[in-house]
Motif scaffolding. Structure first.
Motif, PDB file in Angstrom:
ATOM      1  N   GLU A  47     -34.644  10.540  -0.428  1.00  0.00           N
ATOM      2  CA  GLU A  47     -35.454   9.757   0.495  1.00  0.00           C
ATOM      3  C   GLU A  47     -35.052  10.124   1.924  1.00  0.00           C
ATOM      4  O   GLU A  47     -33.891   9.998   2.303  1.00  0.00           O
ATOM      5  N   PRO A  48     -36.010  10.619   2.726  1.00  0.00           N
ATOM      6  CA  PRO A  48     -35.649  11.152   4.045  1.00  0.00           C
ATOM      7  C   PRO A  48     -34.970  10.132   4.956  1.00  0.00           C
ATOM      8  O   PRO A  48     -34.039  10.488   5.680  1.00  0.00           O
ATOM      9  N   HIS A  49     -35.411   8.880   4.875  1.00  0.00           N
ATOM     10  CA  HIS A  49     -34.819   7.874   5.736  1.00  0.00           C
ATOM     11  C   HIS A  49     -33.324   7.759   5.483  1.00  0.00           C
ATOM     12  O   HIS A  49     -32.509   7.695   6.396  1.00  0.00           O
ATOM     13  N   LEU A  80     -26.852  11.239   8.042  1.00  0.00           N
ATOM     14  CA  LEU A  80     -26.469  12.267   9.011  1.00  0.00           C
ATOM     15  C   LEU A  80     -26.132  11.646  10.366  1.00  0.00           C
ATOM     16  O   LEU A  80     -25.169  12.052  11.024  1.00  0.00           O
ATOM     17  N   ALA A  81     -26.930  10.666  10.758  1.00  0.00           N
ATOM     18  CA  ALA A  81     -26.672  10.001  12.039  1.00  0.00           C
ATOM     19  C   ALA A  81     -25.295   9.355  12.019  1.00  0.00           C
ATOM     20  O   ALA A  81     -24.562   9.374  13.016  1.00  0.00           O
ATOM     21  N   HIS A  82     -24.924   8.785  10.858  1.00  0.00           N
ATOM     22  CA  HIS A  82     -23.614   8.162  10.742  1.00  0.00           C
ATOM     23  C   HIS A  82     -22.491   9.184  10.810  1.00  0.00           C
ATOM     24  O   HIS A  82     -21.490   8.981  11.474  1.00  0.00           O
ATOM     25  N   ARG A  98     -13.265   8.944   7.940  1.00  0.00           N
ATOM     26  CA  ARG A  98     -14.455   8.297   7.372  1.00  0.00           C
ATOM     27  C   ARG A  98     -15.649   9.248   7.377  1.00  0.00           C
ATOM     28  O   ARG A  98     -16.473   9.224   6.467  1.00  0.00           O
ATOM     29  N   ARG A 156     -22.657  -6.157   4.922  1.00  0.00           N
ATOM     30  CA  ARG A 156     -23.926  -6.698   4.433  1.00  0.00           C
ATOM     31  C   ARG A 156     -24.225  -6.252   3.001  1.00  0.00           C
ATOM     32  O   ARG A 156     -25.153  -6.758   2.389  1.00  0.00           O
ATOM     33  N   PHE A 201     -31.427  11.081   6.791  1.00  0.00           N
ATOM     34  CA  PHE A 201     -31.258  11.187   8.237  1.00  0.00           C
ATOM     35  C   PHE A 201     -30.336  10.095   8.773  1.00  0.00           C
ATOM     36  O   PHE A 201     -29.574  10.315   9.702  1.00  0.00           O
ATOM     37  N   ASN A 202     -30.408   8.919   8.154  1.00  0.00           N
ATOM     38  CA  ASN A 202     -29.522   7.845   8.573  1.00  0.00           C
ATOM     39  C   ASN A 202     -28.072   8.189   8.274  1.00  0.00           C
ATOM     40  O   ASN A 202     -27.173   7.923   9.070  1.00  0.00           O
ATOM     41  N   LEU A 205     -24.130   3.123  14.518  1.00  0.00           N
ATOM     42  CA  LEU A 205     -25.207   3.822  15.206  1.00  0.00           C
ATOM     43  C   LEU A 205     -25.489   3.176  16.555  1.00  0.00           C
ATOM     44  O   LEU A 205     -25.844   3.867  17.518  1.00  0.00           O
ATOM     45  N   ARG A 224     -22.589  12.010  12.228  1.00  0.00           N
ATOM     46  CA  ARG A 224     -22.546  12.480  13.602  1.00  0.00           C
ATOM     47  C   ARG A 224     -21.792  11.478  14.486  1.00  0.00           C
ATOM     48  O   ARG A 224     -20.972  11.858  15.317  1.00  0.00           O
ATOM     49  N   ALA A 225     -22.055  10.197  14.271  1.00  0.00           N
ATOM     50  CA  ALA A 225     -21.406   9.168  15.083  1.00  0.00           C
ATOM     51  C   ALA A 225     -19.909   9.094  14.777  1.00  0.00           C
ATOM     52  O   ALA A 225     -19.095   8.823  15.652  1.00  0.00           O
ATOM     53  N   LEU A 226     -19.556   9.334  13.506  1.00  0.00           N
ATOM     54  CA  LEU A 226     -18.163   9.182  13.086  1.00  0.00           C
ATOM     55  C   LEU A 226     -17.283  10.367  13.456  1.00  0.00           C
ATOM     56  O   LEU A 226     -16.069  10.229  13.605  1.00  0.00           O
ATOM     57  N   GLN A 243     -15.036   9.876  16.310  1.00  0.00           N
ATOM     58  CA  GLN A 243     -14.343   8.598  16.319  1.00  0.00           C
ATOM     59  C   GLN A 243     -13.356   8.432  15.170  1.00  0.00           C
ATOM     60  O   GLN A 243     -12.247   7.980  15.344  1.00  0.00           O
ATOM     61  N   ALA A 259     -34.979   6.662  11.940  1.00  0.00           N
ATOM     62  CA  ALA A 259     -34.427   7.830  11.255  1.00  0.00           C
ATOM     63  C   ALA A 259     -35.557   8.685  10.699  1.00  0.00           C
ATOM     64  O   ALA A 259     -35.537   9.897  10.790  1.00  0.00           O
ATOM     65  N   TYR A 260     -36.526   8.030  10.113  1.00  0.00           N
ATOM     66  CA  TYR A 260     -37.640   8.764   9.536  1.00  0.00           C
ATOM     67  C   TYR A 260     -38.700   7.755   9.168  1.00  0.00           C
ATOM     68  O   TYR A 260     -38.445   6.842   8.403  1.00  0.00           O
ATOM     69  N   GLU A 278     -27.137  -1.190  12.218  1.00  0.00           N
ATOM     70  CA  GLU A 278     -25.953  -0.477  11.761  1.00  0.00           C
ATOM     71  C   GLU A 278     -25.020  -0.270  12.949  1.00  0.00           C
ATOM     72  O   GLU A 278     -25.315   0.492  13.855  1.00  0.00           O
ATOM     73  N   ARG A 324     -22.944   2.383   5.690  1.00  0.00           N
ATOM     74  CA  ARG A 324     -23.969   2.076   6.684  1.00  0.00           C
ATOM     75  C   ARG A 324     -24.126   0.586   6.915  1.00  0.00           C
ATOM     76  O   ARG A 324     -24.194   0.115   8.040  1.00  0.00           O
ATOM     77  N   ARG A 362     -22.782   5.092  23.572  1.00  0.00           N
ATOM     78  CA  ARG A 362     -21.973   6.166  24.159  1.00  0.00           C
ATOM     79  C   ARG A 362     -22.840   7.245  24.781  1.00  0.00           C
ATOM     80  O   ARG A 362     -22.599   7.697  25.895  1.00  0.00           O
ATOM     81  N   PRO A 397     -30.502  11.314  13.645  1.00  0.00           N
ATOM     82  CA  PRO A 397     -29.404  11.209  14.605  1.00  0.00           C
ATOM     83  C   PRO A 397     -29.906  11.466  16.030  1.00  0.00           C
ATOM     84  O   PRO A 397     -30.669  12.409  16.232  1.00  0.00           O
TER      85      PRO A 397
END
Lengths: 372, 269
Positions: free
Chosen positions: A174-176, A182-184, A195, A242, A179-180, B16, A186-188, A191, B91-92, B13, A238, B22, B111
């Motif tokens: 599932e693309p969402h 990957l975003a994480h 993780r 929760r 990408f989510n 993010l 990238r953020a981690l 930092q 994200a998508y 999240e 993510r 940042r 991202p």
């Protein structure tokens, strides 16, 4: 009339294969004509090669028309359905029983008109020879039917398998979610490298087994649970506090074969439609147990609960019209249902219910034995 | 601008949200982060409280999604201050992105990449500078954008078979309500209260949004985030001294509020 209007009876995706079959029939008609011409040298009948050609092509074309093209022309009466267009056994038998003799008679009449004699006289002149010709026509037709039937069935099956593999992949990748994640990562990276690495590892495991599973229809329940564990771990990074999840797999059931990723769409629904909309999040429980000779798999969440509308859709008789969008709740459900039905028929089932205290419960039942 | 511009980030999240913060700090040091919200409900409350200049709204959020949150905010926004510039983050979401492109609404993809965010920041800075009169608020363009976004298909409906009967479970019995007898609908959280023409009322455990996908939008008009009426049963529309529109349905005494977003339906007013 345009060619398109002349061909309305023929589904567009069948035109090429129907023409292919006609060309094969015509290619074989040539050696048959040669063989009958050579055979004729022995008897007292006058023989000319062009006459044999006309008989061979007229008979084979008529039989093709009545047994192959007819499947599409009369698909309503014959109940021939996509993607295979073969009528059910009784109707197919009747079609062949009528089509082959009719094609033989019409083709012979055309040949007789060309040659200027009557084949039916042969019945009196040389009965054995007449019967021989008739039987060889039937034998050749039967060989064609058997060959084309097998070929068509194999093609239809292959395309079905490809389609279900694609759908499975689409639901898992599932693309969402990708990408989510990957975003994480990238953020981690800057930092919290540890993780970030853990997340990449889960993603790696998840992608690898997803691709493997799309090629192999069944895998052990332990694999199913561990992949769902990867997926849920990714989601837990993510969603943080929760999302709470619990996997309960008794060791005795670890090696039971189940359809690959059969629970994935259910877990995804539980997160996407059950927990994600709730501000406080919630909990997902996966359980495997047995009931006699049946394996019972349960996906339970305490999220916002399935709506009455979606529930009404979900309990409607199978087959459901397939939802077109992978993001909708019923998409996942209808595909799970379809896979269960293909593999187990009446012995596999899925029941969805709203939990009184909030949340949704899906119970899947399938035979403990491996499907053949 | 004489004061520092401020922003609000709504993202469920936390990692993010921090990452976006940042990146923004690096690209736009003058921007002050007024607040961060973790869900669609508190996003609206915090935005009303802080009245930031820029909003970064994630699309998928608990409580309510980013689009609904923006619509609610437009509804509640005080007339004396300018509506914030909106940037959606996703994200998508192929349908939403198509709609953003069509409506020229700012969005960034997760991202979040520095080069793409830099473009957005530049555009936001330009637009903030162009706001010569900070209290001149013309909500109309924002409302029409949001309306188009909300009406764009965010989720393709499964062959969208129109509903003819509503089934509501009441205790251990199933109540059947023909759609042709429905007068109006009222959303309450994940429930819909169904009012029929003969005065009965049933509770349906289905979100209004989901139900609306299966009803004819020519017959049933949305007049509010939480309200839908049968168009042919509208008797009159009145405007009060604050400019708000109210509907009265045939044979009914109570007034129904029309939201700013849907006031365009009654253009003659």
């Amino acid at each position: 009339m345009t060619p398109d209007r002349l061909l309305v009876w023929l589904p567009a995706d069948q035109r090429k294969t129907l023409l292919q079959r006609l060309l094969i029939v015509w290619a074989v008609a040539l050696p048959v004509a040669v063989a009958t011409w050579i055979n004729h040298s022995g008897d007292g009948l006058p023989h000319r090669f062009d006459v044999s050609l006309v008989y061979s092509y007229a008979i084979s074309t008529f039989i093709w028309l009545f047994t192959d093209a007819a499947r599409f022309m009369f698909k309503g009466v014959l109940r021939a359905q996509a993607p295979f267009y073969w009528p059910p056994a009784l109707r197919a038998g009747l079609m062949l029983l009528v089509g082959i003799p009719l094609g033989y008679v019409l083709g012979t009449l055309v040949g007789d008109a060309y040659a200027g004699w009557s084949t039916w006289d042969l019945w009196r002149l040389n009965t054995n020879r007449f019967i021989g010709m008739l039987l060889s026509t039937i034998a050749i037709s039967a060989a064609y039917v058997a060959y084309f039937y097998q070929r068509g069935k194999a093609e239809a099956l292959a395309s079905q398998v490809t389609q279900s593999q694609l759908m499975l992949l689409q639901s898992q990748l599932e693309p969402h979610m990708l990408f989510n994640t990957l975003a994480h990562v990238r953020a981690l990276i800057g930092q919290d490298t540890a993780r970030a690495l853990a997340m990449l590892d889960h993603l790696d495991d998840y992608l690898r087994t997803t691709l493997q599973a799309s090629r192999q229809p069944l895998h052990p329940l332990a694999d199913e649970f561990s992949r769902l564990g990867d997926y849920l771990s990714l989601m837990a990074i993510r969603m943080g506090p929760r999302l709470v999840f619990e996997l309960d797999l008794p060791p005795t059931l670890a090696t039971v074969q189940v359809p690959s990723f059969i629970l994935q769409p259910l877990v995804e629904n539980a997160i996407r439609h059950g927990l994600e909309p709730v501000v406080a999040g919630g909990r997902i429980e996966l359980q495997a147990s047995t009931d006699g000779a049946q394996l019972v798999l349960t996906v339970l969440d305490n999220g916002c609960g399935i709506s009455e509308l979606a529930l009404a859709d979900a309990v409607k008789a199978w087959p459901l019209p397939l939802a077109s969008d992978p993001a909708s709740e019923s998409w996942g459900l209808s595909h799970v249902r379809q896979r269960l039905h293909t593999l187990y028929g009446e012995r596999g089932s899925m029941r969805i219910s709203a939990v009184a205290t909030g949340g949704t419960c899906v119970v899947m039942t399938l035979p403990l034995t491996t499907p053949v | 601008m004489n004061t520092r511009p401020s922003a609000l980030i709504a993202e469920d999240e936390p990692l993010l949200a921090q990452a976006l913060q940042r990146e923004l700090q690096a690209l736009w040091p003058a921007l002050h982060l007024a607040a961060t919200a973790g869900d669609g409900l508190s996003a609206v409350q915090l935005a009303l409280q802080h009245r930031p200049d820029v909003l970064f709204f994630d699309i998928r959020m608990p409580g309510q999604n980013g689009l609904d949150a923006a619509a609610e905010l437009a509804e509640e926004w005080p007339a004396e201050s300018a509506f914030p510039l909106l940037v959606f983050v996703t994200a998508y979401d192929q349908y939403a992105i198509q709609a953003f492109e069509a409506q020229a609404v700012d969005y960034v993809l997760k991202p979040v990449r520095a080069d793409r965010l830099a473009q957005t920041v530049k555009r936001l800075q330009n637009r903030l500078q162009q706001r010569t009169t900070p209290n001149a608020t013309d909500l109309d363009p924002v409302l029409s954008q949001l309306r188009s976004l909300l009406q764009a298909p965010t989720m393709a409906t499964p062959a969208a078979t129109p509903l003819h009967m509503l089934q509501a479970s009441v205790g251990n019995q199933l109540r059947m309500v023909p759609v042709s007898e429905v007068l109006r609908l009222e959303a309450a959280d994940k429930y819909v209260r169904v009012f029929t023409m003969d005065g009965t009322e049933v509770l349906l455990r289905t979100p209004l949004k989901e139900l609306m996908q299966r009803l004819d939008s020519q017959v049933f008009w949305q007049i509010h985030r939480a309200g839908v009426v049968r168009a042919t049963c509208i008797e009159s529309v009145t405007r009060d001294e604050t400019g708000r529109l109210y509907l009265r349905l045939k044979g009914q005494s109570d007034l129904l509020k029309v939201s700013r977003l849907y006031a365009y339906l009654f253009k003659a007013m």
